[in-house]
Motif scaffolding. Structure first.
Motif, PDB file in Angstrom:
ATOM      1  N   ASN A   1       0.891  -1.170   0.000  1.00  0.00           N
ATOM      2  CA  ASN A   1       0.000   0.000   0.000  1.00  0.00           C
ATOM      3  C   ASN A   1       0.923   1.211   0.000  1.00  0.00           C
ATOM      4  O   ASN A   1       1.857   1.258   0.806  1.00  0.00           O
ATOM      5  CB  ASN A   1      -0.859   0.031   1.268  1.00  0.00           C
ATOM      6  N   PHE A   2       0.662   2.164  -0.880  1.00  0.00           N
ATOM      7  CA  PHE A   2       1.577   3.308  -0.957  1.00  0.00           C
ATOM      8  C   PHE A   2       1.530   4.122   0.327  1.00  0.00           C
ATOM      9  O   PHE A   2       0.456   4.376   0.877  1.00  0.00           O
ATOM     10  CB  PHE A   2       1.234   4.202  -2.153  1.00  0.00           C
ATOM     11  N   ARG A   3       2.696   4.549   0.794  1.00  0.00           N
ATOM     12  CA  ARG A   3       2.772   5.333   2.035  1.00  0.00           C
ATOM     13  C   ARG A   3       3.116   6.778   1.689  1.00  0.00           C
ATOM     14  O   ARG A   3       4.196   7.057   1.174  1.00  0.00           O
ATOM     15  CB  ARG A   3       3.857   4.744   2.941  1.00  0.00           C
TER      16      ARG A   3
ATOM     17  N   ILE B   1       1.489   9.940 -10.019  1.00  0.00           N
ATOM     18  CA  ILE B   1       1.853  11.185 -10.710  1.00  0.00           C
ATOM     19  C   ILE B   1       3.308  11.112 -11.203  1.00  0.00           C
ATOM     20  O   ILE B   1       3.801  12.061 -11.816  1.00  0.00           O
ATOM     21  CB  ILE B   1       1.623  12.468  -9.881  1.00  0.00           C
ATOM     22  N   GLY B   2       3.998  10.016 -10.957  1.00  0.00           N
ATOM     23  CA  GLY B   2       5.344   9.794 -11.519  1.00  0.00           C
ATOM     24  C   GLY B   2       6.290  10.946 -11.262  1.00  0.00           C
ATOM     25  O   GLY B   2       6.943  11.440 -12.191  1.00  0.00           O
ATOM     26  N   ALA B   3       6.402  11.380  -9.999  1.00  0.00           N
ATOM     27  CA  ALA B   3       7.185  12.594  -9.734  1.00  0.00           C
ATOM     28  C   ALA B   3       8.266  12.433  -8.669  1.00  0.00           C
ATOM     29  O   ALA B   3       9.089  13.328  -8.511  1.00  0.00           O
ATOM     30  CB  ALA B   3       6.244  13.720  -9.299  1.00  0.00           C
TER      31      ALA B   3
ATOM     32  N   LEU C   1      11.246  15.071  -7.918  1.00  0.00           N
ATOM     33  CA  LEU C   1      11.230  15.895  -6.705  1.00  0.00           C
ATOM     34  C   LEU C   1      12.494  15.668  -5.881  1.00  0.00           C
ATOM     35  O   LEU C   1      13.030  16.615  -5.281  1.00  0.00           O
ATOM     36  CB  LEU C   1       9.975  15.588  -5.872  1.00  0.00           C
ATOM     37  N   ALA C   2      12.987  14.431  -5.853  1.00  0.00           N
ATOM     38  CA  ALA C   2      14.221  14.139  -5.100  1.00  0.00           C
ATOM     39  C   ALA C   2      15.406  14.897  -5.724  1.00  0.00           C
ATOM     40  O   ALA C   2      16.235  15.480  -5.017  1.00  0.00           O
ATOM     41  CB  ALA C   2      14.484  12.630  -5.104  1.00  0.00           C
ATOM     42  N   LEU C   3      15.461  14.916  -7.057  1.00  0.00           N
ATOM     43  CA  LEU C   3      16.558  15.636  -7.738  1.00  0.00           C
ATOM     44  C   LEU C   3      16.423  17.142  -7.511  1.00  0.00           C
ATOM     45  O   LEU C   3      17.422  17.849  -7.316  1.00  0.00           O
ATOM     46  CB  LEU C   3      16.550  15.307  -9.235  1.00  0.00           C
TER      47      LEU C   3
END
Ligand SMILES: Cc1cc2nc3c(=O)[nH]c(=O)nc-3n(C[C@H](O)[C@H](O)[C@H](O)COP(=O)(O)OP(=O)(O)OC[C@H]3O[C@@H](n4cnc5c(N)ncnc54)[C@H](O)[C@@H]3O)c2cc1C
Length: 400
Positions: free
Chosen positions: A248-250, A276-278, A282-284
């Motif tokens: 389950n996504f956290r 949303i494939g982000a 966002l980490a970069l």
């Protein structure tokens, strides 16, 4: 001034920050500790959009060029809904294998003189560093040690998902929705190399247990998914990874992002739903922002405070989009019986805070009209953020 920085975690966030800091000052002493052996990681391919490439080019042309050269592109989106298929032209998207991305960033970091320690797991901040970066992902051990200070909040999504690969190379961003006797199950896939695509499969908990996926072993589970998703897979295989099953996504947030000389970066600081494939982008971008803040300030506390406040503000729209996108899939029965082209159009609008509150057919009509009439388009843009703020205020008030 020469500083000693330890990045814990050799994912996109930790590696890219190391690259940027070394570029700022080659005399900085920078080490990345990664618990896995070199060349091994989780996941398959990840998506990103043109805006990321522009940012990467501005910060480090060499790694930007390498990433672009090893990415695949698509412009179309395809949806298979049962036996029906609809295809639309959209924005240009990119996919790159996570392995490939990390190899490229590792090579670049090494070339610049970053020390890379693989098979080195750190669960507490090492002594003697000016700055310790917790880039150790969603389960960050460094963050967990100070969970009270960071004010970590984790919300588990309702639906189950599994991150798979496939030998089917999709030529478009592909969605497949299959109806079963226990409800709908769906997947989305995109190519990331000449040989493989990513395929993320999702369903409600009722469908999950109704289909027996909670009891199936890996082989049985994959065979069932291949059968259900056959119209999209064209007879190709799905590929799992040992130990990487259904989850389950956290969604993770933190009240604070730094503690003394320890700072959170990437998934250790925040996560956004995979639909949303982000997360990688966002980490970069976190790394870009932290590198800028460290460059602009001569001491650590204002640099870390500036990083946190800028990134918090920049993340708001992605976090909102991720929340609404996850909800769209959780409310799939509301949309799935529309004619496929309409359902697909609303799938493209799943980030909208208004969509859950407007009957889908009406929203589709308004959106279509807004696409044709500039005045309506402006009205919708104006209404969007206002409605999002009003809904946010209402749900915050409801929580108090
Ligand atoms: C199903 C799914 C699909 C996704 N698809 C996309 C997508 O299409 N596009 C996108 O942009 N993002 C996507 N993401 C999100 C993306 O994978 C993450 O947001 C991104 O990897 C975050 O980068 P990171 O460097 O912060 O963390 P990670 O990539 O998780 O890296 C953390 C690293 O730290 C290491 N580590 C952990 N603990 C320690 C320790 N104690 N000591 C040393 N090393 C340690 C880990 O081994 C790992 O290498 C997806 C995520 C999921 C779950």
């Amino acid at each position: 001034m020469r500083v000693k920085v330890v990045c814990v975690g050799g994912g996109p966030a930790g590696l890219y920050l190391a690259i940027l800091l070394k570029r700022q000052n080659p005399s900085h002493d920078i080490t990345v500790h990664e618990r896995n052996p070199e060349g091994s990681t989780y996941g398959w391919g990840v998506t990103y959009w043109r805006g990321l490439l522009d940012g990467l080019r501005a910060y480090d042309l060499a790694s930007a060029r390498a990433i672009e050269a090893h990415s695949v592109r698509w412009t179309d989106g395809v949806a298979h809904v049962g036996d029906l298929t609809t295809r639309h032209h959209g924005d240009e998207g990119f996919g790159i294998g996570r392995h490939r991305l990390l190899d490229l960033l590792t090579d670049r970091a090494r070339t610049l003189g970053v020390r890379l320690e693989h098979e080195s797991e750190l669960t507490e901040p090492p002594a003697g560093a000016d700055l310790v970066v917790a880039a150790d992902g969603v389960h960050s051990a460094l963050r967990t040690r100070h969970a009270g200070h960071f004010g970590t909040r984790i919300t588990a999504g309702r639906n189950h998902y599994i991150w798979l690969g496939t030998t089917k190379v999709f030529d478009a961003f592909t969605f497949a929705f299959a109806e079963t006797g226990h409800g709908w199950i769906w997947a989305y896939g995109y190519g990331y190399s000449g040989e493989h695509s990513t395929c993320v499969v999702e369903c409600s908990p009722e469908t999950f247990s109704g289909l027996g996926l909670d009891r199936a072993d890996e082989g049985e589970g994959l065979a069932l998914l291949e059968k259900l998703l056959a119209p999209a897979l064209d007879g190709h295989r799905l590929i799992g990874r040992p130990g990487a099953g259904w989850q389950n996504f956290r969604t993770l947030t933190n009240r604070s992002w730094h503690h003394g000389s320890l700072v959170l970066l990437g998934d250790a600081a925040h996560t956004t739903h995979y639909s949303i494939g982000a997360g990688t982008t966002l980490a970069l971008q976190d790394a870009m922002c932290l590198a800028d803040a460290l460059h602009e300030h001569t001491t650590l506390p204002p640099a870390l405070a500036a990083y946190e406040s800028r990134r918090r503000a920049e993340l708001l729209s992605a976090q909102s989009a991720a929340r609404y996108s996850a909800q769209w899939y959780e409310n799939l029965p509301r949309y799935i019986h529309l004619p496929p082209h309409r359902m697909f159009a609303l799938l493209g609008q799943r980030h909208s805070p208004l969509l859950p509150h407007v009957p889908p057919q009406l929203y589709y009509g308004l959106d279509k009209a807004a696409g044709q009439l500039e005045v309506l388009r402006r009205f919708k843009r104006w209404l969007g953020p206002r409605a999002a703020r009003a809904l946010h205020a209402r749900s915050s008030a409801g929580r108090d």
